[in-house]
Design an enzyme around this catalytic site. Structure first.
Site, PDB file in Angstrom:
ATOM      1  N   ASP A  13       0.872  -1.174   0.000  1.00 24.50           N
ATOM      2  CA  ASP A  13       0.000   0.000   0.000  1.00 24.50           C
ATOM      3  C   ASP A  13       0.905   1.218   0.000  1.00 24.50           C
ATOM      4  OD1 ASP A  13      -1.639   2.179   0.666  1.00 24.50           O
ATOM      5  OD2 ASP A  13      -2.945   0.966   1.922  1.00 24.50           O
ATOM      6  N   ASN A  35       3.752   1.644 -10.930  1.00 25.45           N
ATOM      7  CA  ASN A  35       2.536   1.773 -11.714  1.00 25.45           C
ATOM      8  C   ASN A  35       1.339   2.237 -10.893  1.00 25.45           C
ATOM      9  OD1 ASN A  35       0.427   0.930 -13.846  1.00 25.45           O
ATOM     10  ND2 ASN A  35      -0.027  -0.427 -12.125  1.00 25.45           N
ATOM     11  N   SER A  79       3.918   7.320 -15.868  1.00 27.10           N
ATOM     12  CA  SER A  79       3.360   8.666 -15.751  1.00 27.10           C
ATOM     13  C   SER A  79       2.098   8.749 -16.603  1.00 27.10           C
ATOM     14  CB  SER A  79       4.418   9.698 -16.179  1.00 27.10           C
ATOM     15  OG  SER A  79       3.916  11.012 -16.082  1.00 27.10           O
ATOM     16  N   TYR A  97      -4.977  15.246 -10.678  1.00 31.17           N
ATOM     17  CA  TYR A  97      -4.286  14.100 -11.254  1.00 31.17           C
ATOM     18  C   TYR A  97      -3.098  14.556 -12.093  1.00 31.17           C
ATOM     19  CZ  TYR A  97      -3.295  10.040 -14.159  1.00 31.17           C
ATOM     20  OH  TYR A  97      -2.657   9.014 -14.814  1.00 31.17           O
ATOM     21  N   LYS A 131       1.073  14.072 -11.684  1.00 32.23           N
ATOM     22  CA  LYS A 131       1.918  13.502 -12.727  1.00 32.23           C
ATOM     23  C   LYS A 131       2.986  14.494 -13.198  1.00 32.23           C
ATOM     24  CE  LYS A 131       0.183   9.348 -12.962  1.00 32.23           C
ATOM     25  NZ  LYS A 131       0.983   8.178 -12.567  1.00 32.23           N
TER      26      LYS A 131
END
Length: 272
Positions: free
Chosen positions: A54, A81, A132, A146, A150
């Site tokens: 986690d 990932n 990414s 989000y 990134k």
């Protein structure tokens, strides 16, 4: 001795596809996920290990790395990932939602790398691939949190790659566009809505419609996994790997236009 890869976020989508692909190509695979007790397929791999990781639990990160090393003797490649997407107008987001986005996508990834670097330095080599997004290069409305996570991952990865090169550790980025996985469906459940912000409704409806159109030509998880495998095995100094015609188109626009032209293009696109 077979090479070993540790992959985060292996329960679904890109992570699962990558785990299967590496296993098919003779790699040992440490497939990590938050709920390994629910896994029914990857734990059947002869050269596989399924373990809990986690990104918000540092002890689980350290434990999964040690289990992989104990099982396979070493780790050659880390594939970061695991991530999620926080959607919605920025003003509708609560501070806790913003912190969660960075806790997982940025700080969690950093913690996995930090925990594995001593192992890579001890064996005087290692490889890291951070997954990414084209959204790490381009600001897209309704997913500002989000894409900002990134963007942070991109800057961190680029700077870190120079540091790690001195230790014979190679770091690369894979940048998919839209991918047909449960990621978007899961993220949509956390779409931030505030009824008091009705003045955004017209813009939000137009932007959502455009995002929906963009989602009609998504890559598959397997296509992204193929690019991850290519990045891991081509023995090149290439840093960025773009996946999907949508991502290639977005990034081509961004890199070929000056800032003002691109901003006008985006405003027209998402207000039409």
């Amino acid at each position: 001795m077979n090479k070993t890869v540790l992959i985060t976020g292996s329960s679904t989508g890109i992570g699962r596809a990558a785990a299967l692909l590496f296993a098919q190509n003779g790699w040992n695979v440490a497939a990590t996920m938050r709920t390994p007790e629910a896994e029914k397929e990857l734990n059947q791999l002869e050269n596989g290990l399924v373990t809990r990781l986690d990104l918000e639990d540092v002890s689980s990160i350290e434990s999964s790395i040690q289990k992989a090393i104990h099982r396979f003797g070493k780790i050659d490649l880390l594939v970061n990932n695991a991530a999620f997407g926080q959607y919605g107008i920025f003003e509708a987001l609560e501070p806790a939602q913003i912190e969660k986005q960075f806790s997982v996508n940025v700080f969690g990834t950093m913690n996995v790398i930090r925990a594995l670097l001593p192992h890579f330095r001890a064996q005087k080599q290692g490889n890291i691939i951070n997954v990414s997004s084209a959204g790490g290069r381009i600001g897209i409305p309704l997913i500002s949190m989000y894409v900002s996570s990134k963007f942070a991952l991109e800057g961190f990865s680029e700077a870190l790659s120079y540091e790690l090169a001195s230790q014979n550790i190679r770091l690369k980025l894979v940048e998919p566009g839209g991918v047909a996985t449960p990621f978007h469906e899961t993220s949509a459940k956390f779409f931030a809505i505030n009824p008091e912000l009705a003045s955004y409704n017209e813009f939000s409806e137009a932007a959502l419609a455009k995002l929906g159109q963009m989602g009609e030509n998504m890559s598959t998880a397997e296509e992204v996994a193929d690019e991850i495998f290519q990045a891991a095995t081509d023995n090149s100094d290439q840093f960025r790997y773009i996946v999907g015609e949508d991502a290639k188109g977005w990034i081509k626009h961004r890199t070929s236009m000056d800032d003002l032209t691109f901003a006008r293009h985006m405003r027209q696109l998402f207000n039409s």
